[in-house]
Design an enzyme around this catalytic site. Structure first.
Site, mmCIF file in Angstrom:
data_model
loop_
_atom_site.group_PDB
_atom_site.id
_atom_site.type_symbol
_atom_site.label_atom_id
_atom_site.label_comp_id
_atom_site.label_asym_id
_atom_site.label_seq_id
_atom_site.Cartn_x
_atom_site.Cartn_y
_atom_site.Cartn_z
ATOM 1 N N GLY A 1 1.184 -0.900 0.141
ATOM 2 C CA GLY A 1 0.180 0.161 0.113
ATOM 3 C C GLY A 1 0.450 0.979 -0.326
ATOM 4 C CG ASP B 1 4.883 -1.053 0.112
ATOM 5 O OD1 ASP B 1 6.305 -0.951 0.189
ATOM 6 O OD2 ASP B 1 3.488 -1.024 -0.376
ATOM 7 C CG HIS C 1 0.882 -3.837 -12.394
ATOM 8 N ND1 HIS C 1 0.680 -2.376 -13.410
ATOM 9 C CD2 HIS C 1 1.660 -2.893 -11.246
ATOM 10 C CE1 HIS C 1 1.332 -0.690 -13.039
ATOM 11 N NE2 HIS C 1 2.101 -1.433 -11.675
HETATM 12 C C1 LIG Z 1 3.649 -0.125 -7.968
HETATM 13 S S1 LIG Z 1 4.148 0.239 -6.181
HETATM 14 C C2 LIG Z 1 1.085 0.177 -5.373
HETATM 15 C C3 LIG Z 1 1.879 1.718 -4.214
HETATM 16 C C4 LIG Z 1 0.283 1.150 -3.614
HETATM 17 N N1 LIG Z 1 -0.634 0.233 -3.877
HETATM 18 C C5 LIG Z 1 -0.406 1.891 -5.044
HETATM 19 O O1 LIG Z 1 -1.469 2.000 -6.074
HETATM 20 O O2 LIG Z 1 0.339 3.560 -4.792
HETATM 21 C C6 LIG Z 1 3.772 -1.437 -5.276
HETATM 22 C C7 LIG Z 1 4.187 -1.651 -4.185
HETATM 23 O O3 LIG Z 1 5.154 -2.844 -4.432
HETATM 24 C C8 LIG Z 1 6.101 -2.461 -2.856
HETATM 25 N N2 LIG Z 1 7.025 -3.456 -2.724
HETATM 26 C C9 LIG Z 1 7.810 -4.018 -3.316
HETATM 27 N N3 LIG Z 1 8.553 -5.257 -3.190
HETATM 28 C C10 LIG Z 1 7.886 -5.780 -2.191
HETATM 29 C C11 LIG Z 1 7.597 -6.839 -1.396
HETATM 30 N N4 LIG Z 1 8.493 -7.854 -1.585
HETATM 31 N N5 LIG Z 1 6.799 -7.229 -0.593
HETATM 32 C C12 LIG Z 1 6.156 -5.894 -0.080
HETATM 33 N N6 LIG Z 1 5.719 -5.217 -0.920
HETATM 34 C C13 LIG Z 1 6.008 -4.834 -2.297
HETATM 35 C C14 LIG Z 1 6.475 -1.266 -3.069
HETATM 36 O O4 LIG Z 1 7.202 -0.752 -1.977
HETATM 37 C C15 LIG Z 1 4.897 -0.229 -3.700
HETATM 38 O O5 LIG Z 1 4.768 0.481 -2.428
#
Ligand SMILES: C[S@@+](CC[C@H](N)C(=O)[O-])C[C@H]1O[C@@H](n2cnc3c(N)ncnc32)[C@H](O)[C@@H]1O
Length: 380
Positions: A214, A240, A281
Site C-alpha cells: 500500500g 509494504d 502488474h
Molecule cells: C506500484 S507500487 C503500488 C503502491 C500502491 N498500492 C499504489 O497503488 O499506489 C508497488 C508497491 O509494492 C511494494 N513492494 C515491492 N516489493 C515488495 C515486497 N517484496 N513486499 C511488499 N511490498 C513490496 C512497493 O514498495 C510499492 O509500494
C-alpha cells in the site's frame, strides 16, 4: 473537411479543459483525438525529433528549474519552455506561469515527484537500455524479475526496489509519483462499492482491510476517511517494504503499519479483504502465484475477499495509458499488465474464483473482486 485549414488553429485555440465541465471521459476522448490529429499532421522527422531529442532537453530543463526552485520564484524562464507551452511568453523576456508550471512549483501537488521519478527510475527501464537489453536477451519476453532492463540500465546494477531501499531519495520520488498518480486516477473506491465489505456480519477479531503493497497509505487513508465511524481502531492494516512505510503519514489509531514481504506467508489471517493496488502488474506469473497462494492460505473461506485494483487490458483498443504501462512494467520489472483471460487463469491457478470485475469509467484500471473457490464452468 468542413473547416478551412487556415481557421483550424483558431478553432483549436478556443478549446479549454473548462469546456468539459468535469466530464472526464469526454476530456480524455478529446485529448486522444487531438493526439491523433498531431500524429496525422507531423512529418516523420518531426515525430522522431520530439521523441528522441526534444523530450530529453525538456526533462533536463524542467528538472534544473525544479532543483533551483525557479518555478516558485517566478524568474525569467527560457524560450524552450515557452515554445512548448510549459510557460506563456507575454512580452520580450516576460513569462507567465501556466497551471502546469505552477503545479511543478507547488510541492504539495507532487508533480515535481513525477519529473524526479522519471530521472531516478523510469529512464532506466526505457531509452537505449530497453533496446540493448532485448537484443542481448535474444528478444525473449522478459519474465525474470531479477534480470530487468532497469537493472541492466542503472549504474548500480540493482533492481528498482533494492535501489529504493538503499537510497531514501529514490524511495521518496517513487512514492511521491505513486501518490500523485493515485490522486489523478479514478479512485478504486469510487467505482467499487466499498459498502460490500461492511454489509455482512464483520468478524471483529480480525482486520477489515489489509492494503498489501500500500506504499505510504494513500489508498487505505481514503477508505478510512469514507468509513470512519464504522471502523474500529486497528482494523485497517497497511503493509509494504519498511522503506516505503517509513514515509507513511496515516491515522495510526485506525491503521496499523506492518512491514511485510509479499513473497512470504501473509501474517494477517481471516481479514474481510486483502487489497492489492498496482501490485500484481509488478510481478511475473510465477511470483504472482506465490503471492496469491500466501494470501489464499490466510483467508477465511466464505468470508474473506481478494481485491485486485489493476489494469484489465481489453481484447482490442487498449488506451495509450494501458499499453504504455504494460511496456513500462516490462522494462522496469520484467512484468506486465493482463487481459481478463490472463487474470482468470492466474487466479484460478491459486484457488480463486472471480465474483465481479468493477470497471473504472476512465477505462484505466478495474477492481477484480474474488474469493476462494472454483470458477463456475461456462456453458459451451
Ligand atoms: C506500484 S507500487 C503500488 C503502491 C500502491 N498500492 C499504489 O497503488 O499506489 C508497488 C508497491 O509494492 C511494494 N513492494 C515491492 N516489493 C515488495 C515486497 N517484496 N513486499 C511488499 N511490498 C513490496 C512497493 O514498495 C510499492 O509500494
Amino acid at each position: 473537411m468542413t473547416v478551412p485549414a487556415t481557421n483550424t488553429a483558431n478553432l483549436l485555440r478556443q478549446v479549454s479543459a473548462h469546456d468539459f465541465d468535469g466530464d472526464e471521459s469526454a476530456r480524455l476522448a478529446t485529448i486522444r483525438e487531438a493526439q491523433r490529429l498531431i500524429n496525422r499532421l507531423q512529418h516523420p522527422t518531426e515525430r522522431s525529433w520530439e521523441l528522441a531529442f526534444e523530450n530529453w532537453a525538456i526533462l533536463g530543463t524542467l528538472q534544473t528549474f525544479v532543483d533551483l526552485g525557479i518555478f516558485e520564484r517566478w524568474l525569467r524562464l527560457c524560450r524552450l519552455l515557452a515554445a512548448k507551452d510549459f510557460i506563456e511568453e507575454v512580452a520580450e523576456e516576460q513569462y507567465k506561469l501556466t497551471p502546469f508550471s505552477l503545479a511543478l512549483g507547488d510541492r504539495g501537488s507532487l508533480q515535481a515527484g513525477w519529473i524526479q521519478c522519471g530521472h531516478d527510475h523510469f529512464k532506466y527501464g526505457g531509452l537505449d537500455h530497453f533496446s540493448r537489453f532485448l537484443q542481448e536477451t535474444s528478444y525473449r519476453d522478459p519474465v525474470d524479475g531479477g534480470n530487468t532492463v532497469y537493472r541492466f540500465g542503472c549504474p548500480e546494477n540493482l533492481d528498482l526496489w533494492a535501489r529504493c531501499s538503499l537510497t531514501p531519495e529514490l524511495q521518496t520520488s517513487f512514492s511521491e509519483m505513486m501518490e500523485c498518480w493515485t490522486r489523478y486516477k479514478t479512485h478504486w473506491a469510487d467505482y467499487f462499492d466499498t459498502n460490500v465489505l461492511l454489509s455482512c456480519e464483520i468478524d471483529h477479531s480480525a482486520p477489515i482491510l489489509v492494503d498489501v503493497g500500500g506504499n505510504r497509505g494513500h489508498d487505505i487513508s481514503l477508505f478510512r476517511a469514507r468509513h470512519h465511524a464504522a471502523i474500529p481502531a486497528g482494523s485497517l492494516v497497511l503493509q509494504d517494504r519498511p522503506e516505503a512505510l517509513a514515509l507513511a503519514e496515516v491515522d495510526q489509531d485506525k491503521i496499523r503499519i506492518m512491514p511485510h514481504d509479499v513473497l512470504t506467508p501473509q501474517p494477517v489471517r481471516n481479514a474481510r479483504a486483502y487489497m492489492f493496488h498496482a501490485v500484481f502488474h509488478d510481478w511475473s506469473d510465477d511470483k504472482s502465484l506465490v503471492i496469491l497462494k500466501h494470501t489464499a492460505a490466510a483467508m477465511k473461506p466464505g468470508y474473506s475477499r481478494l481485491l485486485i485494483a489493476d489494469v484489465v487490458l481489453p481484447p482490442t483498443g487498449a488506451s495509450a495509458f494501458q499499453a504504455a504501462m504494460d511496456v513500462s512494467m516490462m522494462g522496469l520489472l520484467s512484468a506486465k499488465e493482463r487481459t481478463q483471460g490472463m487474470w482468470e487463469e492466474l487466479l484460478s491457478g491459486a484457488g480463486f474464483k472471480i465474483l465481479k470485475i468493477w470497471k473504472d469509467p476512465k477505462q484505466y484500471e478495474s477492481v477484480i473482486e474474488a474469493e476462494l473457490g472454483t470458477p463456475e464452468q461456462k456453458d459451451e
